[in-house]
Design a protein around this motif. Sequence first.
Motif, short mmCIF file in Angstrom:
data_model
loop_
_atom_site.label_atom_id
_atom_site.label_comp_id
_atom_site.label_asym_id
_atom_site.label_seq_id
_atom_site.Cartn_x
_atom_site.Cartn_y
_atom_site.Cartn_z
N UNK A 293 24.32 0.58 -10.59
CA UNK A 293 24.40 0.76 -9.37
C UNK A 293 24.22 2.51 -9.61
N UNK A 294 25.03 2.66 -10.71
CA UNK A 294 26.08 3.94 -10.85
C UNK A 294 25.06 5.00 -12.27
N UNK A 295 23.52 4.43 -11.95
CA UNK A 295 23.04 6.08 -12.75
C UNK A 295 21.50 5.17 -12.48
N UNK A 296 20.17 6.17 -12.39
CA UNK A 296 19.23 6.00 -12.00
C UNK A 296 18.32 5.31 -13.28
N UNK A 297 18.51 3.91 -13.76
CA UNK A 297 17.83 3.58 -15.07
C UNK A 297 16.44 4.00 -15.13
N UNK A 298 15.52 3.75 -14.22
CA UNK A 298 14.43 4.04 -13.89
C UNK A 298 13.76 5.68 -14.59
N UNK A 299 14.79 6.41 -14.65
CA UNK A 299 14.63 7.88 -15.57
C UNK A 299 16.07 8.16 -16.45
N UNK A 300 15.96 7.18 -18.19
CA UNK A 300 16.93 6.75 -18.88
C UNK A 300 17.33 8.04 -19.10
N UNK A 301 16.69 9.41 -19.29
CA UNK A 301 16.78 10.21 -20.64
C UNK A 301 17.41 11.60 -19.68
N UNK A 302 16.90 11.67 -18.28
CA UNK A 302 18.38 13.02 -17.94
C UNK A 302 18.50 12.97 -17.21
N UNK A 303 20.03 13.47 -16.82
CA UNK A 303 21.64 13.22 -15.82
C UNK A 303 20.30 14.07 -14.17
N UNK A 304 20.15 13.47 -13.63
CA UNK A 304 19.77 14.42 -12.26
C UNK A 304 20.57 14.47 -10.77
N UNK A 305 20.50 14.88 -10.06
CA UNK A 305 21.33 15.08 -8.61
C UNK A 305 21.55 13.71 -8.32
N UNK A 306 20.17 12.49 -8.60
CA UNK A 306 20.86 11.21 -8.06
C UNK A 306 21.70 10.35 -8.87
#
Length: 372
Positions: free
Chosen positions: A115-128
């Motif tokens: 849960x500590x990262x947004x796995x749906x977007x594996x390429x860029x580090x976003x606000x979420x």
Amino acid sequence: YILTLSTLISLSTIHLELSIWDTGLHYDRYLREVIDFLEKDQHFREKLHNTDMEDIKQGKLAKELDFVSHHVRTKLDELKRQEVNRLRTLIKAKQDLEGGNDIAVDHQALLKQFEYLNHMNPHTFEVDDLDRLIKSATKDLENYDKERHEEFKRYEMMKEHDRREHLKTLDDEQRKKEEEHYEEMRKKHADHPKVNHPGSQNQLKEVWEEADGLDPEDFDPKTFFNLHDTNGDGFFDEQELEALFTKELEKIYDPTNEEDDMVEMEEERLRMREHVMNEVDSNKDRLVSLDEFLIATKKKEFLEPDSWETLEQNQAYTDEEMREFEEHLAQQEQDLNLKSVDLQKQREELERQQEQLNAQKMELQQVSHSDF
């Protein structure tokens, strides 16, 4: 000791800092590296100084990620890709260990558990991603002490279970001697000097005199605080607080004594630290500021504290919990025995089939020889 999030993210002064301590989180390295690069951005660092704890928890700080430098964002993107690849490798390794080599892996589905990262977007580090990281680390570390208490309870129950099982192997005379020895060690452990109430004037004065080598008549709370704020950040973190209890713990525990259990000593240290945090940490940021400390030194609890009940006066588990624990162990043993019997049957069946194959092979060889 683990490092709490409040040491990584000093939420009272609201700035991020690295430490040599390990948080105990499985994503510890990722958390540290993200923090390290965010610290390097001047805009983000300034925002931290003007953001309170609740705003951080509610994700308001994470929105400032949109304003950090391109270099930092690029590095955070790279860190996230590396972390996603690490998780995929772990998932694949787990699958291999479980013998599922030929099964296609749905990484997206399995990554949902992290849960500590947004796995749906594996390429860029976003606000979420920053929002998830802060909230996950805060939640996970706040639950860590509770998990430690539960582990200690299981430890104590297993120790008692093993003792009871050992007694069953002895005859009446041996059992009597063993019980007498147990009672002797229990009483010997309980026979120790009076333990000062953690965080009280008497307890701190003892540290001031014996550890600091200063006259107890000259005790000064502000000077004491500065002496034991070892990293000089203006706060007592959990490690600095726990260090203050060493003298008290030495009254109860000696690693050379048979009757003293060092696992119990660490549980006692944890109890002391939690108690002082509950009494002194008024804003609940898991840090004790100088102001909070000085306010606490003026309270009746500091000047005239109640006596402190040590672990031997507070059994870690109830009789009901012990009964359920032993029932669970008995069930586990029964399950293992059933599996063992089943495996033995499978082995015997395989041996029988092998014998049949060998017999068939011999018959074929005999038929083959007779044809010639």
